[in-house]
Write a protein that holds these residues in place. Structure first.
Motif, PDB file in Angstrom:
ATOM      1  N   GLN A 227       0.827  -1.208   0.000  1.00 44.17           N
ATOM      2  CA  GLN A 227       0.000   0.000   0.000  1.00 44.17           C
ATOM      3  C   GLN A 227       0.860   1.257   0.000  1.00 44.17           C
ATOM      4  OE1 GLN A 227      -3.738  -0.389   0.136  1.00 44.17           O
ATOM      5  NE2 GLN A 227      -3.148   1.463  -0.969  1.00 44.17           N
ATOM      6  N   GLU A 228       1.991   1.212   0.697  1.00 49.74           N
ATOM      7  CA  GLU A 228       2.897   2.359   0.696  1.00 49.74           C
ATOM      8  C   GLU A 228       3.416   2.639  -0.710  1.00 49.74           C
ATOM      9  OE1 GLU A 228       3.988   4.442   3.308  1.00 49.74           O
ATOM     10  OE2 GLU A 228       2.302   3.525   4.370  1.00 49.74           O
ATOM     11  N   ARG A 233       1.595   5.920  -6.803  1.00 48.35           N
ATOM     12  CA  ARG A 233       1.144   5.778  -8.187  1.00 48.35           C
ATOM     13  C   ARG A 233       0.306   6.968  -8.605  1.00 48.35           C
ATOM     14  NH1 ARG A 233      -3.744   3.528  -9.652  1.00 48.35           N
ATOM     15  NH2 ARG A 233      -3.958   2.724  -7.522  1.00 48.35           N
ATOM     16  N   ASN A 234       0.627   7.537  -9.782  1.00 46.54           N
ATOM     17  CA  ASN A 234      -0.131   8.656 -10.323  1.00 46.54           C
ATOM     18  C   ASN A 234      -1.075   8.245 -11.446  1.00 46.54           C
ATOM     19  OD1 ASN A 234       0.638  11.127  -8.915  1.00 46.54           O
ATOM     20  ND2 ASN A 234       2.695  10.721  -9.668  1.00 46.54           N
ATOM     21  N   ASN A 312       5.056   7.671 -20.183  1.00 48.05           N
ATOM     22  CA  ASN A 312       6.055   7.435 -19.141  1.00 48.05           C
ATOM     23  C   ASN A 312       5.475   6.771 -17.888  1.00 48.05           C
ATOM     24  OD1 ASN A 312       4.557   9.502 -18.066  1.00 48.05           O
ATOM     25  ND2 ASN A 312       6.178  11.042 -18.162  1.00 48.05           N
ATOM     26  N   ASP A 313       4.160   6.484 -17.914  1.00 49.41           N
ATOM     27  CA  ASP A 313       3.482   5.836 -16.776  1.00 49.41           C
ATOM     28  C   ASP A 313       3.585   6.644 -15.487  1.00 49.41           C
ATOM     29  OD1 ASP A 313       2.509   3.694 -18.181  1.00 49.41           O
ATOM     30  OD2 ASP A 313       4.260   2.426 -17.783  1.00 49.41           O
ATOM     31  N   HIS A 332      -3.142  13.368 -10.521  1.00 51.42           N
ATOM     32  CA  HIS A 332      -2.046  13.571  -9.569  1.00 51.42           C
ATOM     33  C   HIS A 332      -2.424  12.901  -8.254  1.00 51.42           C
ATOM     34  CE1 HIS A 332      -0.092  16.658 -12.120  1.00 51.42           C
ATOM     35  NE2 HIS A 332      -1.324  16.913 -12.479  1.00 51.42           N
ATOM     36  N   ARG A 333      -1.446  12.314  -7.585  1.00 48.16           N
ATOM     37  CA  ARG A 333      -1.683  11.659  -6.288  1.00 48.16           C
ATOM     38  C   ARG A 333      -1.351  12.636  -5.177  1.00 48.16           C
ATOM     39  NH1 ARG A 333      -2.290   6.098  -5.755  1.00 48.16           N
ATOM     40  NH2 ARG A 333      -3.711   5.749  -4.010  1.00 48.16           N
ATOM     41  N   LEU A 334      -2.204  12.706  -4.179  1.00 52.43           N
ATOM     42  CA  LEU A 334      -2.016  13.611  -3.050  1.00 52.43           C
ATOM     43  C   LEU A 334      -1.315  12.904  -1.898  1.00 52.43           C
ATOM     44  CD1 LEU A 334      -5.604  15.162  -3.090  1.00 52.43           C
ATOM     45  CD2 LEU A 334      -3.523  16.161  -4.064  1.00 52.43           C
ATOM     46  N   ASP A 335      -0.747  13.693  -1.003  1.00 48.46           N
ATOM     47  CA  ASP A 335      -0.116  13.117   0.183  1.00 48.46           C
ATOM     48  C   ASP A 335      -1.129  12.359   1.043  1.00 48.46           C
ATOM     49  OD1 ASP A 335       2.310  14.150  -0.585  1.00 48.46           O
ATOM     50  OD2 ASP A 335       2.171  15.927   0.697  1.00 48.46           O
TER      51      ASP A 335
END
Length: 421
Positions: A227-228, A233-234, A312-313, A332-335
Motif C-alpha cells: 500500500q505504501e 502511483r499517479n 512514461n506511466d 495527480h496523487r495527493l499526500d
C-alpha cells in the motif's frame, strides 16, 4: 582488576613447565568504552552502573575440555547502595547465558578463549540485554501482543527492534502489522474501503491456506508495504474512480468581482466550492451543484469518461465527455493518498466518504461537511502568494484576465508555470 590481552594470555600459560594449581580464578572488571570512543555516548547507559562490576573466571580441572566457570561480582569499594547496585537474578541469568553460548561455540572448535567471553558480555550490554532480560522469557506471541500496544508506526517498530533485538521475530507478527495498517490508513483518504478490502482479502487467504499463521503474518506485512508503494502511483484506473465523489474548484475567479482597486489581481477561486463530480460503474459521470448534492437530486448534468495513460506511466489523463465538450484532466496523487484531477481552469479532489453525512436534516452535518471540504484544500489555501505576470506572457484567456498583471496562486512551481494566464 583490569586485564589486558597480553596479561590474559600470560595467566593462561604454564610458567617454565610448572603447572598452576587449580582452581585458577581471577576477575576482570567490565567497564564501557570511553565516551570519545563511542559513536553514541548514550550507549554507556546500557552498562551496569556499578563501577566495580566484574566477571569472575574460574578454570575447572577439566579445562579446556569444558568452558570456564563464569559469574558476575562487584569489586566496588564504595559504600553506597546505588554505587554497588546488584543485577536482578533474571538479568544475571540472561547475561551469563549469552556469555556461555559464546564460550560453547568456541569449545566445539578448541579451547574457549576468555576474551571471547568478554566480547560476548560487551555485546550483551550494548545491545540492551539488561533492559530486555525479562523479555527473553516471553514467547514470541506474547512479545507480539506487547508490540501491538507499543507500535504506533513502522519507524517506531524499527526503533524498538534496534534497541531490543528480542522483539525481532515478534516484529513480523501479523497482529503487529495489522495494527500498523489500521493506524497508518486511518489518517489517509479512503480508509474504510481500503481496510474492508484488506480484511476481506485476509479471510480469502486464510481459507485457501487452512488458517496458516505464517501466511497471516506475511499477509499484513506485505499489504502494508504494498500500500505504501501503491500510494506513489499517479496513473489512475477505473477502480480508483468508480463510486468516488470529487469536489471541484476553479483555479481563478473573474477579477471584475474584486473591488475596483484590486482588479489588477486575478483572485484565487480555490476558496469556494464550484460543484461535485461522481463516477459510476457504467463509465458515466454526474455533475452536481452544492444544492443538488446536499438537497438533491435536482438537475444533474453528466456524460461519459475514459482514460489515456501517459507514455512514461508517471500520470494519466481522464477524458470527461459531455455533449460536444471533451475536457482532459491530468491525474495527480495527493499526500493524503487521494486523487486530484486538473485542467487549466478546474481542479477536482476526491472526497473521503467518512466526511459525507448520511443525513442532511440539520445544519450541523452541512456545516461540518463544508468545513471538511475546505480542509481538503488547505495545502493550497495556506500557500497562496501573489505572482506577477511574466513579460513573455501573451493574451490567452481574453481581455478580462489579460488586463490583470498579478494573480493569486498556490506557491507551487509546477502550477505557476503550467496554469495559463
Amino acid at each position: 582488576d583490569d586485564v589486558s590481552d597480553e596479561t590474559m594470555q600470560e595467566l593462561l600459560l604454564e610458567d617454565a613447565g610448572q603447572s598452576l594449581a587449580h582452581p585458577i580464578s581471577y576477575s576482570i572488571r567490565l567497564r564501557p568504552p570511553a565516551e570519545e570512543e563511542l559513536a553514541d555516548a548514550s550507549t554507556t547507559l546500557l552498562w551496569p552502573s556499578d563501577q566495580g562490576f566484574a566477571l569472575r573466571v574460574t578454570y575447572p580441572p577439566t579445562y579446556p575440555d569444558v568452558p570456564p566457570i563464569l559469574s558476575f561480582e562487584s569489586r566496588s569499594t564504595a559504600s553506597s547502595t546505588s554505587a554497588r547496585r546488584q543485577l536482578h537474578p533474571i538479568q544475571e541469568e540472561a547475561g551469563l547465558a549469552a556469555i556461555y553460548a559464546a564460550a560453547q561455540s568456541e569449545l566445539d572448535c578448541g579451547a574457549p578463549c576468555v576474551m571471547t567471553c568478554i566480547g560476548a558480555a560487551k555485546q550483551f550490554f550494548e545491545n540492551g540485554g539488561l533492559a530486555s532480560s525479562g523479555l527473553h522469557r516471553l514467547a514470541d506471541d506474547s512479545l507480539g501482543h506487547i508490540l501491538v500496544y507499543l507500535a504506533t508506526s513502522a519507524d517506531v517498530v524499527e526503533t524498538i527492534v534496534d534497541a531490543l533485538p528480542v522483539f525481532g521475530v515478534a516484529s513480523k507478527k501479523g497482529e503487529v502489522w495489522k495494527q500498523l495498517c489500521r493506524l497508518r490508513w486511518k489518517e489517509k483518504w479512503g480508509f474504510r474501503e481500503r481496510w474492508q478490502r484488506a480484511v476481506d482479502d485476509e479471510k480469502v487467504m486464510q481459507h485457501s491456506n487452512d488458517g496458516d499463521p505464517a501466511q497471516r503474518d506475511s499477509f499484513w506485512y506485505e499489504r502494508y508495504h504494498w500500500q505504501e508503494e501503491d500510494a506513489k502511483r499517479n496513473v489512475i484506473s477505473a477502480d480508483d474512480l468508480i463510486g468516488v465523489i470529487f469536489n471541484s474548484r476553479r483555479w481563478f475567479r473573474n477579477p471584475f468581482l474584486q473591488p475596483v482597486h484590486m482588479r489588477d489581481v486575478i483572485p484565487t477561486g480555490l476558496q469556494k466550492s464550484y460543484g461535485f463530480m461522481e463516477f459510476k460503474e457504467a463509465g458515466d459521470f454526474f455533475s452536481k451543484s452544492m444544492r443538488d448534492f446536499t438537497e438533491g437530486p435536482g438537475t444533474v448534468a453528466g456524460g461519459i469518461f475514459r482514460f489515456t495513460p501517459h507514455a512514461n506511466d508517471e500520470s494519466s489523463t481522464v477524458q470527461l465527455v459531455s455533449g460536444i465538450r471533451d475536457n482532459p484532466f491530468t491525474t495527480h496523487r495527493l499526500d493524503s493518498w487521494g486523487w486530484e484531477l486538473r485542467t487549466g481552469i478546474f481542479a477536482m479532489r476526491s472526497i473521503d466518504p467518512r466526511i459525507i453525512p448520511n443525513e442532511w436534516d440539520s445544519p450541523i452535518p452541512r456545516a461540518f461537511f463544508l468545513q471538511a471540504l475546505d480542509e481538503m484544500w488547505s495545502d493550497y489555501l495556506d500557500a497562496i502568494v501573489i505572482q506577477e505576470k511574466p513579460e513573455w506572457v501573451e493574451r490567452t484567456r481574453g481581455p478580462v484576465f489579460h488586463s490583470s498583471n498579478y494573480r493569486e496562486i498556490p506557491d507551487d512551481e509546477d502550477l505557476k508555470s503550467l496554469l495559463p494566464w
